[in-house]
Design a protein around this motif. Structure first.
Motif, PDB file in Angstrom:
ATOM      1  N   SER A  60     -30.425 119.511  51.613  1.00  0.00           N
ATOM      2  CA  SER A  60     -30.885 118.120  51.719  1.00  0.00           C
ATOM      3  C   SER A  60     -32.405 118.069  51.848  1.00  0.00           C
ATOM      4  N   LYS A  61     -32.991 117.015  51.308  1.00  0.00           N
ATOM      5  CA  LYS A  61     -34.442 116.813  51.387  1.00  0.00           C
ATOM      6  C   LYS A  61     -34.867 116.285  52.754  1.00  0.00           C
ATOM      7  N   ASP A  62     -33.892 115.777  53.547  1.00  0.00           N
ATOM      8  CA  ASP A  62     -34.233 115.218  54.853  1.00  0.00           C
ATOM      9  C   ASP A  62     -34.172 116.251  55.983  1.00  0.00           C
ATOM     10  N   GLY A  63     -33.925 117.521  55.635  1.00  0.00           N
ATOM     11  CA  GLY A  63     -33.925 118.577  56.634  1.00  0.00           C
ATOM     12  C   GLY A  63     -32.604 118.756  57.364  1.00  0.00           C
ATOM     13  N   SER A  64     -31.539 118.120  56.907  1.00  0.00           N
ATOM     14  CA  SER A  64     -30.261 118.244  57.614  1.00  0.00           C
ATOM     15  C   SER A  64     -29.455 119.471  57.194  1.00  0.00           C
ATOM     16  N   GLY A  65     -30.032 120.312  56.339  1.00  0.00           N
ATOM     17  CA  GLY A  65     -29.398 121.590  56.037  1.00  0.00           C
ATOM     18  C   GLY A  65     -28.765 121.702  54.670  1.00  0.00           C
ATOM     19  N   ARG A  66     -27.986 122.754  54.544  1.00  0.00           N
ATOM     20  CA  ARG A  66     -27.323 123.115  53.285  1.00  0.00           C
ATOM     21  C   ARG A  66     -25.841 122.798  53.411  1.00  0.00           C
ATOM     22  N   LYS A  67     -25.290 122.178  52.385  1.00  0.00           N
ATOM     23  CA  LYS A  67     -23.875 121.806  52.410  1.00  0.00           C
ATOM     24  C   LYS A  67     -23.195 122.261  51.130  1.00  0.00           C
ATOM     25  N   MET A  68     -21.923 122.600  51.255  1.00  0.00           N
ATOM     26  CA  MET A  68     -21.124 123.027  50.114  1.00  0.00           C
ATOM     27  C   MET A  68     -20.150 121.905  49.755  1.00  0.00           C
ATOM     28  N   TYR A  69     -20.021 121.640  48.445  1.00  0.00           N
ATOM     29  CA  TYR A  69     -19.086 120.624  47.964  1.00  0.00           C
ATOM     30  C   TYR A  69     -18.247 121.201  46.833  1.00  0.00           C
ATOM     31  N   GLY A  70     -16.953 120.884  46.860  1.00  0.00           N
ATOM     32  CA  GLY A  70     -16.054 121.254  45.773  1.00  0.00           C
ATOM     33  C   GLY A  70     -15.841 120.061  44.857  1.00  0.00           C
ATOM     34  N   ASP A  71     -15.597 120.337  43.589  1.00  0.00           N
ATOM     35  CA  ASP A  71     -15.459 119.252  42.615  1.00  0.00           C
ATOM     36  C   ASP A  71     -14.230 118.389  42.865  1.00  0.00           C
ATOM     37  N   TRP A  72     -13.350 118.779  43.740  1.00  0.00           N
ATOM     38  CA  TRP A  72     -12.125 118.045  44.054  1.00  0.00           C
ATOM     39  C   TRP A  72     -12.282 117.106  45.250  1.00  0.00           C
ATOM     40  N   GLU A  73     -13.443 117.094  45.916  1.00  0.00           N
ATOM     41  CA  GLU A  73     -13.630 116.360  47.166  1.00  0.00           C
ATOM     42  C   GLU A  73     -14.021 114.893  47.003  1.00  0.00           C
ATOM     43  N   GLY A  74     -14.231 114.442  45.790  1.00  0.00           N
ATOM     44  CA  GLY A  74     -14.641 113.056  45.602  1.00  0.00           C
ATOM     45  C   GLY A  74     -16.128 112.828  45.785  1.00  0.00           C
ATOM     46  N   VAL A  75     -16.914 113.893  45.795  1.00  0.00           N
ATOM     47  CA  VAL A  75     -18.367 113.815  45.944  1.00  0.00           C
ATOM     48  C   VAL A  75     -18.984 113.713  44.552  1.00  0.00           C
ATOM     49  N   SER A  76     -19.941 112.807  44.390  1.00  0.00           N
ATOM     50  CA  SER A  76     -20.664 112.679  43.128  1.00  0.00           C
ATOM     51  C   SER A  76     -22.063 113.253  43.317  1.00  0.00           C
ATOM     52  N   VAL A  77     -22.478 114.094  42.377  1.00  0.00           N
ATOM     53  CA  VAL A  77     -23.811 114.705  42.410  1.00  0.00           C
ATOM     54  C   VAL A  77     -24.485 114.370  41.089  1.00  0.00           C
ATOM     55  N   TYR A  78     -25.625 113.668  41.175  1.00  0.00           N
ATOM     56  CA  TYR A  78     -26.335 113.204  39.980  1.00  0.00           C
ATOM     57  C   TYR A  78     -27.730 113.820  39.918  1.00  0.00           C
ATOM     58  N   ARG A  79     -28.140 114.227  38.740  1.00  0.00           N
ATOM     59  CA  ARG A  79     -29.524 114.678  38.532  1.00  0.00           C
ATOM     60  C   ARG A  79     -30.461 113.507  38.795  1.00  0.00           C
ATOM     61  N   LEU A  80     -31.611 113.761  39.390  1.00  0.00           N
ATOM     62  CA  LEU A  80     -32.558 112.684  39.677  1.00  0.00           C
ATOM     63  C   LEU A  80     -33.353 112.244  38.458  1.00  0.00           C
ATOM     64  N   ASP A  81     -33.298 112.990  37.372  1.00  0.00           N
ATOM     65  CA  ASP A  81     -33.997 112.532  36.175  1.00  0.00           C
ATOM     66  C   ASP A  81     -33.234 111.410  35.479  1.00  0.00           C
ATOM     67  N   ARG A  82     -32.060 111.076  36.016  1.00  0.00           N
ATOM     68  CA  ARG A  82     -31.270 109.945  35.531  1.00  0.00           C
ATOM     69  C   ARG A  82     -31.505 108.761  36.459  1.00  0.00           C
ATOM     70  N   PRO A  83     -31.876 107.572  35.966  1.00  0.00           N
ATOM     71  CA  PRO A  83     -32.102 106.447  36.879  1.00  0.00           C
ATOM     72  C   PRO A  83     -30.810 105.996  37.539  1.00  0.00           C
ATOM     73  N   ARG A  84     -30.862 105.781  38.853  1.00  0.00           N
ATOM     74  CA  ARG A  84     -29.706 105.326  39.623  1.00  0.00           C
ATOM     75  C   ARG A  84     -30.164 104.296  40.636  1.00  0.00           C
ATOM     76  N   LEU A  85     -29.291 103.408  40.999  1.00  0.00           N
ATOM     77  CA  LEU A  85     -29.556 102.445  42.077  1.00  0.00           C
ATOM     78  C   LEU A  85     -28.703 102.823  43.258  1.00  0.00           C
ATOM     79  N   SER A  86     -29.340 103.190  44.365  1.00  0.00           N
ATOM     80  CA  SER A  86     -28.617 103.606  45.564  1.00  0.00           C
ATOM     81  C   SER A  86     -29.444 103.314  46.794  1.00  0.00           C
ATOM     82  N   VAL A  87     -28.788 103.441  47.936  1.00  0.00           N
ATOM     83  CA  VAL A  87     -29.465 103.331  49.225  1.00  0.00           C
ATOM     84  C   VAL A  87     -29.495 104.739  49.801  1.00  0.00           C
ATOM     85  N   TYR A  88     -30.675 105.226  50.100  1.00  0.00           N
ATOM     86  CA  TYR A  88     -30.816 106.573  50.654  1.00  0.00           C
ATOM     87  C   TYR A  88     -30.935 106.502  52.151  1.00  0.00           C
ATOM     88  N   ARG A  89     -30.475 107.564  52.797  1.00  0.00           N
ATOM     89  CA  ARG A  89     -30.620 107.591  54.253  1.00  0.00           C
ATOM     90  C   ARG A  89     -31.868 108.305  54.642  1.00  0.00           C
TER      91      ARG A  89
END
Length: 89
Positions: A60-89
């Motif tokens: 994470s860029k906010d310093g909260s550490g390293r996390k592992m995600y599996g493709d079956w968990e319902g987590v979406s991971v998007y490249r930042l070179d793609r425009p997205r509208l979101s709320v960041y924490r």
């Protein structure tokens, strides 16, 4: 006492609401936005991934550490070179 188990789909597949994600296009070192189900998105960087791209590790860029995600968990991971509208924490 009975343990509760997560329901699985046919033949051990993930339930349909958590269909596998395709992370083959994410390379190590790429900046990403991570969207967890029912939680705010956060910014990170792909630190590592499995050879089959079914698992990614994100620092994470906010310093909260390293996390592992599996493709079956319902987590979406998007490249930042793609425009997205979101709320960041």
């Amino acid at each position: 006492m009975r343990r509760s188990r997560r329901k699985r789909g046919e033949a051990g597949q993930a339930p349909p609401e958590h269909a596998p994600r395709d992370w083959t296009g994410l390379e190590v070192g790429v900046d990403v936005e991570v969207q967890l189900p029912n939680r705010p998105a956060y910014l990170g960087e792909i630190d590592a991934k499995s050879p089959d791209s079914k698992i990614v590790w994100v620092i994470s860029k906010d310093g909260s550490g390293r996390k592992m995600y599996g493709d079956w968990e319902g987590v979406s991971v998007y490249r930042l070179d793609r425009p997205r509208l979101s709320v960041y924490r």
